[in-house]
Scaffold this motif. Structure first.
Motif, short mmCIF file in Angstrom:
data_model
loop_
_atom_site.label_atom_id
_atom_site.label_comp_id
_atom_site.label_asym_id
_atom_site.label_seq_id
_atom_site.Cartn_x
_atom_site.Cartn_y
_atom_site.Cartn_z
N ALA A 198 70.23 34.08 33.50
CA ALA A 198 69.07 34.94 33.29
C ALA A 198 69.45 36.39 33.58
N VAL A 199 68.63 37.31 33.07
CA VAL A 199 68.95 38.74 33.15
C VAL A 199 67.77 39.51 33.75
N GLY A 200 68.08 40.52 34.56
CA GLY A 200 67.08 41.43 35.09
C GLY A 200 67.66 42.83 35.15
N PHE A 201 67.00 43.74 35.85
CA PHE A 201 67.49 45.11 35.95
C PHE A 201 67.13 45.69 37.32
N ASN A 202 67.84 46.75 37.70
CA ASN A 202 67.54 47.45 38.95
C ASN A 202 67.79 48.94 38.77
N PHE A 203 67.12 49.75 39.58
CA PHE A 203 67.36 51.19 39.56
C PHE A 203 67.00 51.76 40.93
N GLY A 204 67.49 52.97 41.20
CA GLY A 204 67.21 53.59 42.49
C GLY A 204 67.46 55.08 42.47
#
Length: 402
Positions: A198-204
Motif C-alpha cells: 500500500a502507498v501513502g505520503f508524508n510532509f513536514g
C-alpha cells in the motif's frame, strides 16, 4: 453486501504490536496504546524516547519523523538503527477458563541515507521495520477460539525530498511504500499467510531559529492494507478470510531548546487518528450471517520529553519519557486480538564517536499496563473472556551514523 464480500471475514489486525507505526516497525508488535506501532527502529534519538525527533539533525533517521530535517544534515549522512526487542504479554482469567502467556525476542533494523543533490535540495531514502511481531498464546486459554498465534511484519520504504527555503525555514515531502506480511491462527482454523502493498505520503516543515531552539511539524497519511487468507481445508466455512489493517494519520509537533551549551531539552506531541477503528464486520459464509465486533476506538495522543547532556568531549548522556493515551477504556469493548490501554516508556542513552562514526546506545522499558477485558461474543464461545492483560517490552539498541 456483495456475494464476494459475504464470502470473507472482515477482521482487524490481530497484533500485539505495534505507536504506526509501528514502527518499529517490528508499528505493529505488542498492543500499543496509540496503535499498531513499534517505532523504535525508525526513531532518530531513541535515548530520549523519540522526543524532539522532528527537529533532531544528528541522525539521518530524523527524516522519518520530518523530512524537512534533511536540510540541516550537511552534504551526506547515513544512519543504521539496530535493536533487540523482548516482548511479554500475560492474560489472567477471572473465571478459570484458561490463562495465557506469550513471549517473543526478536531483532529489528532501520536504514536511512540523506544526500545533497544540489544547493538547498536533499534526497532521503528510509527503509525500516515499522510494525509487527510474533506471539503465541496456545489453544488452552479463554480466547483461543478467536486467537491462538499471530505473526505480523510491516516494512516501509520512504523516499523523500527536502528543500531549504532559507537559513531558518525548510520543507520536505515523501512517499510511504508499505509491505506487510500477516499470518494468524485460532484453535479452530489456520489460514495461510498473505502479503499486501500500500502507498501513502508524508510532509513536514522545520524552523531553526538558531542552535538555541527549533520547532517542526509533520504529517503522515493513513495507509490501509487488505488481505485474503486462504483456509487450507474443506467444510462449511468460507474458503478465505479477508483482513484489513488501517494505519492512521499521524500529526507530529517537535521542539528543541538549548538551556546551556551542554544541555538540550526536547519534546514531541503526536496525534493519532484511531477513531476510524469503530467496528469489525465478520462473515463466515455458509449462511452464518454477519458477526460485528464493535471497537469504538478514540483518537489518541502521545507526549514525549527528553534531555540530551554533553558530559565531556567524548560522551553525551540522554534520558526520556513518553506517555500515550488509550484508544479504548471500556472492558466490554476490548477484543482479544488487540487489548489496548495507556502506555508509558522510559529510556536511557549514551552517545560517543568511533573515529568518523557516531555511536548511540539506548535502553527502553515500555509499560503496556493492565487492560481489563469483559467481552462476550459468539466467536469466543461460552463464558467469554473476563480477565486482565498485562504487557511489557524491553528494547536494547545501538545506532550508527556516518
Amino acid at each position: 453486501m456483495s456475494p464476494t464480500l459475504q464470502s470473507k471475514t472482515r477482521h482487524a489486525t490481530p497484533i500485539f504490536a505495534l505507536s504506526l507505526l509501528g514502527a518499529a516497525m517490528f508499528s505493529a508488535t505488542a498492543a500499543n496504546a496509540s496503535g499498531f506501532f513499534m517505532q523504535e527502529a525508525v526513531v532518530a534519538n531513541a535515548g530520549t524516547a523519540g522526543a524532539g525527533d522532528g527537529v533532531y539533525t544528528q541522525s539521518a533517521a530524523a527524516m522519518w519523523a520530518n523530512p524537512a530535517t534533511m536540510s540541516h544534515m550537511g552534504e551526506s549522512k547515513t544512519t543504521v538503527n539496530t535493536l533487540l526487542l523482548d516482548l511479554e504479554m500475560e492474560y489472567t482469567d477471572r473465571n478459570d477458563n484458561g490463562d495465557a502467556k506469550g513471549h517473543t525476542i526478536m531483532p529489528s533494523v532501520g536504514l536511512f541515507h540523506a544526500t545533497e543533490l544540489e544547493e538547498n535540495l536533499h534526497l532521503g531514502l528510509a527503509l525500516g521495520v515499522v510494525g509487527g511481531s510474533s506471539i503465541s498464546y496456545g489453544q488452552e486459554w479463554a480466547g483461543a477460539n478467536a486467537l491462538d498465534e499471530v505473526t505480523l511484519t510491516v516494512i516501509q520504504f520512504n523516499p523523500s525530498l527536502a528543500f531549504k527555503i532559507d537559513d531558518q525555514w525548510s520543507m520536505g515531502a515523501g512517499a510511504m511504500l508499505n509491505w506487510v506480511s500477516l499470518e494468524q491462527t485460532t484453535a479452530l482454523i489456520s489460514p495461510e499467510q498473505d502479503t499486501d502493498r500500500a502507498v501513502g505520503f508524508n510532509f513536514g516543515v522545520m524552523y531553526k531559529h538558531s542552535n538555541s531552539w527549533s520547532v517542526g511539524a509533520s504529517y503522515r497519511s493513513k495507509i490501509e492494507h487488505n488481505f485474503s487468507l486462504d483456509i487450507p481445508r474443506e467444510g462449511p466455512l468460507s474458503p478465505s478470510i479477508a483482513t484489513d489493517i488501517s494505519v492512521p494519520e499521524i500529526i507530529d509537533v517537535s521542539g528543541q531548546l538549548s538551556l546551556t551549551q551542554e544541555l538540550d531539552l526536547l519534546a514531541t506531541v503526536q496525534y493519532h487518528r484511531w477513531s476510524r477503528m469503530d467496528n469489525t464486520a465478520m462473515d463466515f459464509g455458509a449462511g452464518t450471517g454477519l458477526l460485528d465486533i464493535e471497537r469504538q476506538w478514540s483518537d489518541t495522543w502521545k507526549f514525549a520529553v527528553g534531555a540530551d547532556y554533553q558530559l565531556n568531549t567524548d560522551w553525551r548522556l540522554k534520558a526520556g519519557f513518553s506517555y500515550e493515551t488509550s484508544p479504548q477504556d471500556d472492558p466490554s469493548m476490548q477484543w482479544v486480538d488487540l487489548p489496548v490501554g495507556e502506555q508509558y516508556r522510559y529510556t536511557l542513552g549514551a552517545s560517543t564517536n568511533w573515529g568518523d562514526t557516531g555511536v548511540d546506545f539506548f535502553y527502553e522499558y515500555a509499560d503496556l499496563g493492565s487492560v481489563e477485558m469483559d467481552r462476550n461474543h459468539p466467536l469466543i464461545g461460552a463464558g467469554g473472556v473476563n480477565g486482565t492483560f498485562d504487557g511489557r517490552m524491553h528494547f536494547v539498541g545501538v545506532n550508527f551514523t556516518f
